[in-house]
Scaffold this active site. Structure first.
Site, PDB file in Angstrom:
ATOM      1  N   GLY A 227       0.855  -1.180   0.000  1.00 36.92           N
ATOM      2  CA  GLY A 227       0.000   0.000   0.000  1.00 36.92           C
ATOM      3  C   GLY A 227       0.891   1.230   0.000  1.00 36.92           C
ATOM      4  CB  ALA A 228       0.103   4.804   0.484  1.00 36.74           C
TER       5      ALA A 228
ATOM      6  CE  LYS B 247       0.918   6.276  12.128  1.00 39.39           C
ATOM      7  NZ  LYS B 247       1.101   7.614  11.548  1.00 39.39           N
TER       8      LYS B 247
ATOM      9  CE  LYS C  77      -2.495   9.308  13.418  1.00 33.83           C
ATOM     10  NZ  LYS C  77      -2.646   9.514  11.978  1.00 33.83           N
TER      11      LYS C  77
ATOM     12  CB  THR D  56      -3.567  13.171  11.598  1.00 35.40           C
ATOM     13  OG1 THR D  56      -2.341  12.476  11.772  1.00 35.40           O
ATOM     14  CG2 THR D  56      -4.477  12.315  10.764  1.00 35.40           C
TER      15      THR D  56
END
Ligand SMILES: NC(=O)C1=CN([C@@H]2O[C@H](COP(=O)(O)OP(=O)(O)OC[C@H]3O[C@@H](n4cnc5c(N)ncnc54)[C@H](O)[C@@H]3O)[C@@H](O)[C@H]2O)C=CC1
Ligand SMILES: O=C(CO)COP(=O)(O)O
Length: 318
Positions: free
Chosen positions: A9-10, A100, A183, A240
């Site tokens: 993935g990224a 996360k 977060k 974020t």
């Protein structure tokens, strides 16, 4: 030292690019792996970031799992199924979660999931403020490497620090996991505020009160206060909640402006919000921002009602 990254993935691709020629990037889809090799680029997940020439890309998992250090860059809600299927290949390795979130079915963070699925391992987590696109472009970043075993933590810190990723080390895995997971929930809330044009003052208030509830939850679960104000907590919260590059923030923007959002995009905060709300309820921890995010996601509340509800809570000390 050779290092394998699981998940093209990224984020997995960006980590592999930064690690460079000692990295192997495993991709579950053979066609996708072949495309990456042909184009020397992951056009599906991280377009515009060339893969270094020595980087190995493969869809062969047993070949990929030769190195002692394996980075797991799959979404948190998918980690258990991947590890359960492939536990034999992961045993006795140093497994580093690069995701996360809190698993919805168990309430565990990535380290707990790794330890559940692969008991004979030394689990760690790599987390902190870092967009895949920034890492892949070679821009400077600083992250937290958390591992309960100090010696393993030092080995991983040295092995994974690159010319543009500076790693700080801690043994507080609970704090590092929870900072990175919680977060994302607050970032959804901040995106919603901005999407509904409620103003930057409101966003700053939500970030701050969101951080207060992140701390309440994390401390109740045994985290150290210093970890929460470090890169994996406050650092990633600041990034974020303030950048439209964040997919969690983007989901919030869509909720706030009543736009559609592509459900195939990885947004860890949505499942995590639900897992955290349940845990907070059972522990008796007050988490009004998280509760509001869940209500918005479930369409039980409009953004206007959500703002009114938060503003009319009983007055209290800071
Ligand atoms: N994209 C970013 O800027 C950053 C992402 N992260 C974290 O990295 C984690 C992954 O996110 P992205 O790479 O951005 O997501 P992504 O959506 O770009 O990629 C997820 C990858 O996981 C793979 N995958 C999904 N289910 C799988 C399974 N069952 N078995 C094997 N592979 C599976 C997919 O094929 C895909 O390659 C998330 O926890 C995210 O919070 C952390 C820092 C930065
Ligand atoms: O965790 C990230 C930056 O540190 C990436 O955030 P998103 O998953 O919201 O894109």
């Amino acid at each position: 030292m050779s290092i394998t990254v699981i998940g093209a993935g990224a984020f997995g691709t960006a980590l592999a690019i930064s690690i460079g020629e000692s990295a192997t990037l495993w991709c579950r889809d053979e066609t996708h792996a072949a495309e990456m090799i042909d184009h020397a680029e992951n056009q599906r997940r991280l377009p515009g970031a060339p893969l270094p020439s020595g980087l190995t890309v493969t869809a062969d998992l047993s070949k990929a799992c030769q190195p002692d250090i394996i980075l797991l860059a799959v979404p948190t809600q998918k980690l258990r199924s991947f590890l359960t299927e492939n536990a034999a290949l992961m045993t006795h390795k140093k497994l580093v979660a690069c995701c996360k979130g809190i698993e919805r079915s168990s309430g565990l963070g990535p380290i707990g999931v790794i330890e559940d699925c692969v008991p004979d391992t030394q689990a760690a987590i790599l987390t902190g403020p870092s967009f895949a696109a920034d890492i892949a472009r070679g821009l400077p970043t600083a992250l937290t490497l958390a591992c309960r075993n100090e010696e393993t933590g030092k080995t991983l810190q040295a092995a994974l620090t690159t010319r543009n990723m500076r790693l700080y080390r801690t043994t507080d895995t609970i704090g590092a996991e929870l900072g990175g997971a919680l977060k994302n929930v607050i970032a959804i809330a901040c995106g919603a505020v901005m999407g509904a044009k409620l103003g930057e003052s409101a966003r700053a208030a939500l970030m701050t009160r969101g951080f207060a509830e992140m701390q309440r939850m994390a401390l109740a679960l045994g985290a150290q206060a210093e970890t929460l104000v470090g890169l994996s907590g406050f650092g990633d919260l600041a990034l974020t909640c303030s950048s439209a590059l964040s997919r969690n923030y983007q989901l919030g923007l869509a909720l706030g402006s009543r736009d559609n959002f592509d459900p195939s995009i990885t947004v860890e905060g949505a499942a995590t919000a639900r897992a955290v709300e349940m845990q907070a309820q059972s522990l008796g921890i007050d988490m009004p921002v998280t509760q509001t995010v869940v209500a918005l996601l479930d369409q039980r509340l409009t953004i206007e009602d959500a703002a009114a509800q938060l503003l009319t809570r009983p007055l209290k000390e800071e």
